[in-house]
Design a protein around this motif. Structure first.
Motif, short mmCIF file in Angstrom:
data_model
loop_
_atom_site.label_atom_id
_atom_site.label_comp_id
_atom_site.label_asym_id
_atom_site.label_seq_id
_atom_site.Cartn_x
_atom_site.Cartn_y
_atom_site.Cartn_z
N UNK A 220 57.66 15.68 59.92
CA UNK A 220 58.45 16.71 59.21
C UNK A 220 57.92 18.11 59.54
N UNK A 221 58.83 19.07 59.51
CA UNK A 221 58.47 20.47 59.75
C UNK A 221 58.26 21.19 58.42
N UNK A 222 57.18 21.92 58.32
CA UNK A 222 56.90 22.73 57.14
C UNK A 222 56.92 24.20 57.56
N UNK A 223 57.76 24.99 56.89
CA UNK A 223 57.87 26.41 57.21
C UNK A 223 56.94 27.20 56.29
N UNK A 224 55.94 27.85 56.86
CA UNK A 224 55.01 28.65 56.06
C UNK A 224 55.75 29.88 55.53
N UNK A 225 55.64 30.11 54.22
CA UNK A 225 56.51 31.06 53.54
C UNK A 225 55.96 32.50 53.50
N UNK A 226 55.30 32.88 54.59
CA UNK A 226 54.87 34.27 54.73
C UNK A 226 54.63 34.54 56.21
N UNK A 227 54.95 35.75 56.66
CA UNK A 227 54.69 36.07 58.05
C UNK A 227 53.20 36.01 58.32
N UNK A 228 52.83 35.51 59.48
CA UNK A 228 51.42 35.31 59.83
C UNK A 228 50.64 36.62 59.66
N UNK A 229 51.26 37.74 60.06
CA UNK A 229 50.58 39.04 59.98
C UNK A 229 50.29 39.45 58.53
N UNK A 230 51.02 38.85 57.59
CA UNK A 230 50.86 39.24 56.17
C UNK A 230 49.94 38.29 55.39
N UNK A 231 49.43 37.27 56.07
CA UNK A 231 48.50 36.36 55.39
C UNK A 231 47.17 37.07 55.18
N UNK A 232 46.57 36.96 53.98
CA UNK A 232 45.33 37.69 53.71
C UNK A 232 44.17 37.19 54.55
N UNK A 233 43.23 38.09 54.82
CA UNK A 233 42.04 37.74 55.59
C UNK A 233 41.28 36.63 54.87
N UNK A 234 40.87 35.62 55.62
CA UNK A 234 40.10 34.53 55.01
C UNK A 234 40.95 33.46 54.35
N UNK A 235 42.26 33.56 54.46
CA UNK A 235 43.14 32.54 53.87
C UNK A 235 43.07 31.25 54.69
N UNK A 236 43.57 30.17 54.11
CA UNK A 236 43.61 28.88 54.82
C UNK A 236 44.83 28.11 54.36
N UNK A 237 45.33 27.26 55.23
CA UNK A 237 46.47 26.39 54.91
C UNK A 237 45.91 25.00 54.58
N UNK A 238 46.19 24.51 53.39
CA UNK A 238 45.65 23.23 52.93
C UNK A 238 46.71 22.13 53.00
N UNK A 239 46.24 20.93 53.30
CA UNK A 239 47.08 19.73 53.34
C UNK A 239 46.39 18.68 52.47
N UNK A 240 46.99 18.36 51.33
CA UNK A 240 46.42 17.35 50.43
C UNK A 240 47.22 16.06 50.57
N UNK A 241 46.54 14.98 50.91
CA UNK A 241 47.21 13.68 51.05
C UNK A 241 47.21 12.99 49.69
#
Length: 305
Positions: A220-241
């Motif tokens: 499945x495709x997941x669309x990240x809901x913010x432009x990459x340039x607007x992601x805060x410094x030090x952020x991370x994308x989490x995947x919880x199974x």
């Protein structure tokens, strides 16, 4: 009209709204309505400072919440172990409508589920800790900045903006030694800042499409809901199974993975799995296994020049 009667009227209207959506086949809307109402009833049913309802009435409210939760689970997955039919749920309409005077036996053999068992995304690990008497959570943080969404309700891609980049993550598969034993597995995807606070709305994938050996396939495709340039410094994308535990009757987080900002680049990526509880601050990480089992993703960047 008294405040308590107004509250009961609101509950009844919400119940009708949910069952109407359900009967029309608008399942996402029905699930949302059921889950919101279930939380409200559970909160009231377990309130210790409210004298609006008797203890027996609170117990009945808790049982109605359990039935709403079971119906919601049935809609989320056709193979759900908690099959609960719409016609059964409709039998509860008169009970919720007349809760202040209802004094008959409840029609279904269910028990109120503790409030903590209907949880916002990212909170399940706290329940897991209590259940298994593990050590205190390693900095797990939850936030109500974005409302919980029903499983399987992935969001569409944002509109493009000149010079800005959007990220699509294809979740291909996850490797687990006991993959075949996981019931109704899905992934919760969130973007957290350095303090573990949600940056974007949390999303859940649909239940996995198939299991094969030590792999659970999503595709499945997941669309990240913010432009990459607007992601805060030090952020991370989490995947919880997450997967369903029939004996304990709740959905549990089994493990998690994350991607940091410097890992955002087009193409395939394989990321390590860590033991629960989900540590959104990334302070105390423990690998799930020494075996070569990972979360397999594929990233696509969309830039509007």
């Amino acid at each position: 009209m008294s405040d308590v009667k107004k509250t009961v009227q609101k509950w009844h209207a919400s119940f009708r709204k949910g069952t109407d959506f359900d009967s029309w086949g608008q399942l996402v809307e029905a699930i949302d309505e059921y889950q919101i109402l279930a939380r409200q009833l559970q909160k009231e049913g377990q309130s210790t400072n409210s004298s609006d309802f008797t203890e027996e009435q609170k117990k009945t409210l808790g049982k109605i919440a359990t039935c709403l939760e079971m119906r919601s689970a049935s809609l989320q997955c056709a193979q759900s172990k908690e099959e609960f039919k719409l016609e059964d749920l409709k039998k509860l309409e008169n009970i919720i409508k007349n809760i202040l005077t209802y004094n008959k036996e409840f029609p279904f053999d269910v028990q109120p589920v503790p409030l903590r068992k209907i949880l916002a995304p990212g909170e399940e690990e706290n329940l897991e800790l209590e259940e298994e008497e593990e050590d205190a959570a390693a900095g797990a943080v939850s936030t109500e900045a974005f409302p919980p969404r029903a499983p399987g309700t992935l969001l569409p891609r944002l509109p493009s903006e000149p010079g800005m980049t959007l990220l699509t993550i294809k979740i291909e598969k996850i490797g687990l030694k006991d993959a075949g034993q996981c019931i109704d597995p899905y992934l919760t995807i969130s973007v957290k800042d350095m303090n573990g606070v949600d940056v974007n709305p949390v999303q859940d994938t649909p239940v996995a499409s198939r299991k094969e050996d030590t792999y659970i396939h999503f595709g499945v495709d997941v669309e990240i809901q913010r432009h990459v340039e607007k992601l805060p410094k030090g952020a991370a994308i989490f995947f919880e199974f997450k997967h369903y535990k029939p004996k304990k009757r709740f959905t549990s987080t089994k493990c998690f993975a994350f991607m940091e900002m410097d890992e955002i680049k087009p193409g395939p990526i394989v990321i390590e799995l860590y033991k629960k509880p989900t540590d959104f601050k990334r302070k105390k990480l423990q690998l799930l296994t020494k075996k070569p089992l990972y979360l397999h993703l594929h990233q696509t960047l969309h830039k509007d020049s």
